[in-house]
Write a protein that holds these residues in place. Sequence first.
Motif, PDB file in Angstrom:
ATOM      1  N   ARG A 144      -0.714  -3.130   4.126  1.00 11.53           N
ATOM      2  CA  ARG A 144      -2.029  -2.877   4.713  1.00 11.53           C
ATOM      3  C   ARG A 144      -2.721  -4.213   4.963  1.00 11.53           C
ATOM      4  O   ARG A 144      -2.734  -5.082   4.083  1.00 11.53           O
ATOM      5  CB  ARG A 144      -2.866  -2.039   3.741  1.00 11.53           C
ATOM      6  CG  ARG A 144      -4.253  -1.708   4.217  1.00 11.53           C
ATOM      7  CD  ARG A 144      -4.909  -0.757   3.231  1.00 11.53           C
ATOM      8  NE  ARG A 144      -6.231  -0.364   3.642  1.00 11.53           N
ATOM      9  CZ  ARG A 144      -7.335  -1.063   3.369  1.00 11.53           C
ATOM     10  NH1 ARG A 144      -7.251  -2.182   2.698  1.00 11.53           N
ATOM     11  NH2 ARG A 144      -8.512  -0.636   3.786  1.00 11.53           N
TER      12      ARG A 144
ATOM     13  N   TYR B   6       0.869  -1.176   0.000  1.00 14.69           N
ATOM     14  CA  TYR B   6       0.000   0.000   0.000  1.00 14.69           C
ATOM     15  C   TYR B   6       0.902   1.221   0.000  1.00 14.69           C
ATOM     16  O   TYR B   6       1.965   1.211   0.649  1.00 14.69           O
ATOM     17  CB  TYR B   6      -0.839  -0.062   1.280  1.00 14.69           C
ATOM     18  CG  TYR B   6      -1.842   1.036   1.475  1.00 14.69           C
ATOM     19  CD1 TYR B   6      -2.957   1.131   0.660  1.00 14.69           C
ATOM     20  CD2 TYR B   6      -1.685   1.961   2.507  1.00 14.69           C
ATOM     21  CE1 TYR B   6      -3.888   2.130   0.863  1.00 14.69           C
ATOM     22  CE2 TYR B   6      -2.610   2.952   2.718  1.00 14.69           C
ATOM     23  CZ  TYR B   6      -3.710   3.037   1.898  1.00 14.69           C
ATOM     24  OH  TYR B   6      -4.623   4.024   2.098  1.00 14.69           O
ATOM     25  N   HIS B   7       0.525   2.243  -0.737  1.00 14.88           N
ATOM     26  CA  HIS B   7       1.362   3.449  -0.802  1.00 14.88           C
ATOM     27  C   HIS B   7       0.565   4.620  -0.253  1.00 14.88           C
ATOM     28  O   HIS B   7      -0.540   4.874  -0.701  1.00 14.88           O
ATOM     29  CB  HIS B   7       1.771   3.701  -2.256  1.00 14.88           C
ATOM     30  CG  HIS B   7       2.909   4.648  -2.357  1.00 14.88           C
ATOM     31  ND1 HIS B   7       4.214   4.259  -2.120  1.00 14.88           N
ATOM     32  CD2 HIS B   7       2.948   5.969  -2.630  1.00 14.88           C
ATOM     33  CE1 HIS B   7       4.996   5.302  -2.259  1.00 14.88           C
ATOM     34  NE2 HIS B   7       4.251   6.356  -2.567  1.00 14.88           N
ATOM     35  N   GLU B   8       1.144   5.296   0.725  1.00 11.20           N
ATOM     36  CA  GLU B   8       0.435   6.445   1.316  1.00 11.20           C
ATOM     37  C   GLU B   8       1.457   7.428   1.859  1.00 11.20           C
ATOM     38  O   GLU B   8       2.474   7.007   2.432  1.00 11.20           O
ATOM     39  CB  GLU B   8      -0.475   5.968   2.456  1.00 11.20           C
ATOM     40  CG  GLU B   8      -1.415   7.049   2.952  1.00 11.20           C
ATOM     41  CD  GLU B   8      -2.193   6.584   4.176  1.00 11.20           C
ATOM     42  OE1 GLU B   8      -3.383   6.281   4.032  1.00 11.20           O
ATOM     43  OE2 GLU B   8      -1.587   6.530   5.267  1.00 11.20           O
TER      44      GLU B   8
ATOM     45  N   VAL C 257      -1.970  -0.322   8.907  1.00  3.68           N
ATOM     46  CA  VAL C 257      -0.831  -0.273   7.982  1.00  3.68           C
ATOM     47  C   VAL C 257       0.440  -0.314   8.810  1.00  3.68           C
ATOM     48  O   VAL C 257       0.508   0.246   9.899  1.00  3.68           O
ATOM     49  CB  VAL C 257      -0.847   1.000   7.097  1.00  3.68           C
ATOM     50  CG1 VAL C 257      -1.949   0.937   6.082  1.00  3.68           C
ATOM     51  CG2 VAL C 257      -0.910   2.260   7.920  1.00  3.68           C
TER      52      VAL C 257
END
Length: 446
Positions: free
Chosen positions: A362, A353-355, A425
């Motif tokens: 995640r 997951y990219h944030e 996450v």
Amino acid sequence: LRANSLQTSPKLVPNALAALLITLTLALASSGLLLWRDTRRRLAAEQALREQHAFRKAMEDSLMTGLCARDLRGRITYVNPAFCEMTGFRADELVGASPPLPYRVPGQRDEAQRPEQIAGAGSARHGYETEFRRRDGECFPVLIFEAPLIDEHGRQTGWMDSILDIAERRRVEEINRRQQEKLQGHARMAMLGEVASALSHELNQPLAAITSYATACENMLREPGDARRERDAAGRRAHAAPAALRAALERIRSQSERAGQVIRGVQAFVRRRRIEREPIAIDQLVHGIEPLIRLQARKWEAQLVLDLCQSAIVFGDRTMLEQAVLNLTRNAAEAMDGLPRASRRLEIEAGPYHEAGRDWIRVAVKDCGCGIAADVESQLFAPFFTTKPDGLGIGLSLSRSVIEAHGGKLRHERRAGRGSVFAFVLPRHRAPATPASAADEPVAAA
Ligand code: ADP
């Protein structure tokens, strides 16, 4: 008339001399050539040696690490400028000095003086910490790496010490340690306050009930005359008092148990064990506790659906993360109570997951249960908040503490349609995961 022959017999001596002369001339010429080549080579080698020497000296002079060479008897044979600066002694004061060395603190560790080291047995480089004394008498901590000096015949001729002044490092470490302690103290105080207020709120209820049931029992015991009168007047009430007494005592017991449960929950919540981190593949972690999740799902007759990415690796404490996942799956399974069996679906998804410009892993636990009302949502992660009659309200707050201790976030996400999603996450780890040991027993949820 006299005739002489012009063809006389060859003269050996002059001819041999001429040949020798020619040979010597040729030998002289070739040795001159060889000498010239040799001189050129030697000059080139000397030039390279000078350059290398200048380079080595510049390198040694620019080093921040002190260097000190000693022979096998401990006599100093070389020191570099950094070492002189560190100790405050000049090179000519140190070179040639034998133990006791002026910068050594009596009684402090000196590995090179150990008999087995002097015997030259070890060839491995190793480091140890000790103390040196400057010329002005001030002592300071140093880290010494010793390596044997070996000559061209492979014999050990002495020791080369690389010395690092770690006084500054110690000072920074000490400041960091104090700050860390202060921070932990603040965090403990804040947590203590939170736990204390939640505890008093949570214990008030069973304690009030216990008090009122105890008062009722007292009243019943204090008025035996009335009870007897009641019994005389109506035989039907003859056993009412002991029965009521029993019921009240039963309630006292159950409320005491509840208070005990709350306290045990607090203990589990407050007790902090050391986090033992390792690279963990999330799919392996979930498969490791799958039997327990299936038990939870079976209890609430829900269908378990797993969608786990194999390259999802995090760096964390396996047991703690297992506990966090189990808390979420237990809640999800319980939330589907009362739903038609066919629509009870408990899903676990895990993947990259990219944030916020970072790579995370995640993990989402989805259910199609009752969902979460707006007034409940704001208190979800508060310790001891529960909407269940037998709930303790520590599962979510405990899970959030675990995830945050791993540098991650746990949040509730609204689910379109029915149910809810609890997702956390964790920072993505790049190294390969440690395989889960078959002997690892998954830990049951709090
Ligand atoms: P407990 O399960 O003992 O009540 P938790 O801290 O795990 O304690 O949960 C707190 C409350 O959050 C629950 O009482 C419930 O109201 C709500 N909750 C948690 N998970 C879910 C879920 N998946 N669906 C609906 N409500 C939930």
